[in-house]
Write a protein that holds these residues in place. Structure first.
Motif, mmCIF file in Angstrom:
data_model
loop_
_atom_site.group_PDB
_atom_site.id
_atom_site.type_symbol
_atom_site.label_atom_id
_atom_site.label_comp_id
_atom_site.label_asym_id
_atom_site.label_seq_id
_atom_site.Cartn_x
_atom_site.Cartn_y
_atom_site.Cartn_z
ATOM 1 N N ALA A 181 40.516 31.903 11.157
ATOM 2 C CA ALA A 181 40.865 32.791 12.268
ATOM 3 C C ALA A 181 39.618 33.444 12.865
ATOM 4 C CB ALA A 181 41.855 33.852 11.805
ATOM 5 N N HIS B 177 47.654 27.315 12.753
ATOM 6 C CA HIS B 177 48.997 26.926 12.332
ATOM 7 C C HIS B 177 48.951 25.651 11.495
ATOM 8 C CE1 HIS B 177 51.087 30.033 14.566
ATOM 9 N NE2 HIS B 177 50.310 29.771 15.607
ATOM 10 N N ASN C 103 52.662 34.527 6.246
ATOM 11 C CA ASN C 103 51.831 34.597 7.444
ATOM 12 C C ASN C 103 52.593 34.140 8.678
ATOM 13 O OD1 ASN C 103 49.000 35.485 7.083
ATOM 14 N ND2 ASN C 103 48.979 33.934 5.488
ATOM 15 N N LEU C 104 53.454 33.134 8.490
ATOM 16 C CA LEU C 104 54.218 32.589 9.611
ATOM 17 C C LEU C 104 55.558 33.293 9.784
ATOM 18 C CD1 LEU C 104 53.605 28.759 9.084
ATOM 19 C CD2 LEU C 104 52.584 30.225 10.826
ATOM 20 N N GLY D 79 40.442 32.045 16.166
ATOM 21 C CA GLY D 79 41.436 33.017 16.614
ATOM 22 C C GLY D 79 42.764 32.835 15.909
ATOM 23 N N GLN D 80 43.513 33.905 15.827
ATOM 24 C CA GLN D 80 44.760 33.923 15.063
ATOM 25 C C GLN D 80 45.830 33.026 15.666
ATOM 26 O OE1 GLN D 80 44.952 35.841 12.159
ATOM 27 N NE2 GLN D 80 46.886 34.776 11.756
ATOM 28 N N SER D 81 45.816 32.831 16.996
ATOM 29 C CA SER D 81 46.885 32.069 17.647
ATOM 30 C C SER D 81 46.538 30.601 17.861
ATOM 31 C CB SER D 81 47.225 32.711 18.997
ATOM 32 O OG SER D 81 46.083 32.718 19.846
ATOM 33 N N SER D 82 45.401 30.159 17.398
ATOM 34 C CA SER D 82 44.970 28.776 17.597
ATOM 35 C C SER D 82 45.891 27.798 16.882
ATOM 36 C CB SER D 82 43.539 28.602 17.088
ATOM 37 O OG SER D 82 43.189 27.245 17.016
ATOM 38 N N GLY D 83 46.023 26.601 17.480
ATOM 39 C CA GLY D 83 46.779 25.537 16.837
ATOM 40 C C GLY D 83 46.162 25.117 15.516
#
Length: 461
Positions: free
Chosen positions: A273, A284, A120-121, A277-281
């Motif tokens: 997500a 990660h 994923n990363l 959202g997909q880009s949220s801290g």
């Protein structure tokens, strides 16, 4: 056998109750991160909830019963030793082989999930080669010493539990029962044929929530005062796992369209997500810290399979070469490496293990669960028999509500095994073939078993 040979076949007792609890939960906790969502694909959310309750009842009654065996016979072979004591060498073979299949086939499924999480990363990384790298790292860590391995296991287990609680807290504001229940049955209603079929077909993925907790028994020879520490670890462990599994499943299913989370190896990041959202801290963090849950189980099950290989080899069921203990680290290093070779081969055996239209991961899980269920059946039968033929055995812990609890666990395990054999017939044939071939080997190795050093815990009476 000379004195030196006796020494190198002994394990070092160093583990306390908190470390054993860490192993109990850590062995299993990866089941909260992946694998179970295949059950949604089979049964729907509501159908899988029924399956979960059924299997949670089996595991709760099983652990409260199994703890009697693990404290009365604190042997590294675990189920192998109990069945040998109750039914002799043949019983020991079937329990040992079943346990070996469970513990050797579970790690490659977890390693593939580690690969999926990191993919994923880092999309350029091949999940299979990540899985191989995980094997290399954690086999080495296991060889370095049981105390180091157990303390690491406790550390990553606590982090994994914390991460699951964070996941539930972050997605809770977006939870809706309507989302969870929408199209929640595999068929048109709770009692339709398709729904019942789905509930039964989802059994291996509910078992994945708890699979391998019994592995603590295989650390019995490395536990300090196992008659006191193992019951504490087991009872606290099963209560922890039931609560976590229920919370993760309910919250993940209520955040949106649960069908998007079914049949994937990383349902928790995908569920989070939907909310952040997909880009949220938070995303990660979940992926990075979520690896701790996978690592805890992966690392712990390597400990489990190595002790089973070691115990079987020491008793003459496998080549005595695998019973060697590292002269410096006092760990069964050859057994650790042997299980790793089989696991890595499974990772690259797509054409062999992708059967019945299921994914590689789903079939590896199913194979592992077949081994577990056979072992549960034999263990509960051994408990019932030992109560009858050895009433005077020293039992520091006695199963509560006897004989009801072991009978509940035994009956549910038999139902589960029959249902899985029906719904996963091709994997069952492969499982039966492995057990059958192993039995041929058992019949041909009587001389090595006769030459093995006498083990009082196996012989009993």
């Amino acid at each position: 056998m000379n004195k030196r040979e006796n020494v190198v076949r002994e394990l070092k007792p160093t583990l306390g109750a908190i470390q054993l609890w860490g192993i109990a939960v850590g062995l299993v906790i990866s089941g909260d991160y992946f694998g179970w969502s295949y059950g949604w694909g089979a049964a729907g959310t509501l159908g899988f909830l029924v399956t979960f309750v059924f299997i949670a009842l089996m595991y709760t009654t099983f652990i409260f019963s199994y703890t009697e065996l693990s404290t009365a016979i604190p042997h590294a072979g675990g189920p192998f030793a109990y069945a040998y004591r109750a039914y002799g060498p043949k019983g020991g073979y079937f329990a040992g082989m079943a346990t070996l299949i469970e513990f050797v086939f579970a790690p490659p499924a977890i390693a593939l999930a580690i690969g999926a999480y990191l993919n994923n990363l880092f999309p350029a990384l091949d999940p299979k080669w990540i899985a191989v790298g995980a094997y290399a790292v954690f086999m080495v860590l296991n060889i370095l010493g049981v105390s180091i391995a157990a303390n690491f296991e406790l550390f990553v287990t606590v982090l994994a539990i914390g991460e699951l609680l964070v996941f539930m807290g972050v997605v809770a504001p977006g939870f809706s029962w309507q989302h969870f229940a929408l199209d929640g049955w595999a068929g048109s209603s709770m009692f339709s044929a398709a729904t019942v079929s789905g509930i039964l077909g989802a059994i291996p993925f509910a078992i994945w929530f708890f699979l391998a907790i019994e592995g603590v028994a295989m650390a019995a020879e490395e536990a300090r005062d196992p008659r006191r520490t193992i019951p504490k670890a087991y009872i606290a462990g099963i209560l922890t796992l039931v609560a976590l599994a229920f919370g993760v499943m309910i919250f993940a299913g209520g955040v949106g369209n649960w069908k998007e989370l079914a049949n994937i190896n990383d349902p928790l990041p995908k569920a989070m997500a939907i909310i952040v959202g997909q880009s949220s801290g938070w995303m990660h963090m979940l992926i990075w810290l979520g690896l701790f849950g996978l690592v805890a189980s992966f690392h712990g099950i390597i400990m489990g399979y190595s002790r089973q290989i070691f115990a079987l080899a020491r008793a003459g069921y496998l080549l005595p070469w695998f019973a060697a203990v590292h002269p410096r680290f006092r760990t069964p290093h050859r057994a650790i490496l042997a299980g790793g070779v089989v696991g890595i081969a499974a990772i690259f055996s797509d054409s062999l293990i992708t059967l019945g239209g299921q994914s590689l991961t789903a079939n590896i899980i199913t194979m592992s669960v077949f081994g577990a269920l056979l072992m549960y059946i034999i263990s509960m039968a051994s408990l019932l028999r030992l109560r009858r033929i050895e009433p005077g055995m020293d039992r520091p812990y006695r199963a509560p509500v006897f004989p009801l609890f072991p009978w509940i666990a035994l009956v549910i395990a038999v139902i589960s095994l029959l249902a899985m054999a029906w719904f996963s017939s091709l994997v069952f044939v492969l499982f039966a073939a492995i057990v059958g071939l192993g039995y041929v080997g058992f019949l041909l190795t009587g001389a090595s078993r006769d030459a093995a050093p006498r083990d009082e815990m196996l012989e009993g009476r």
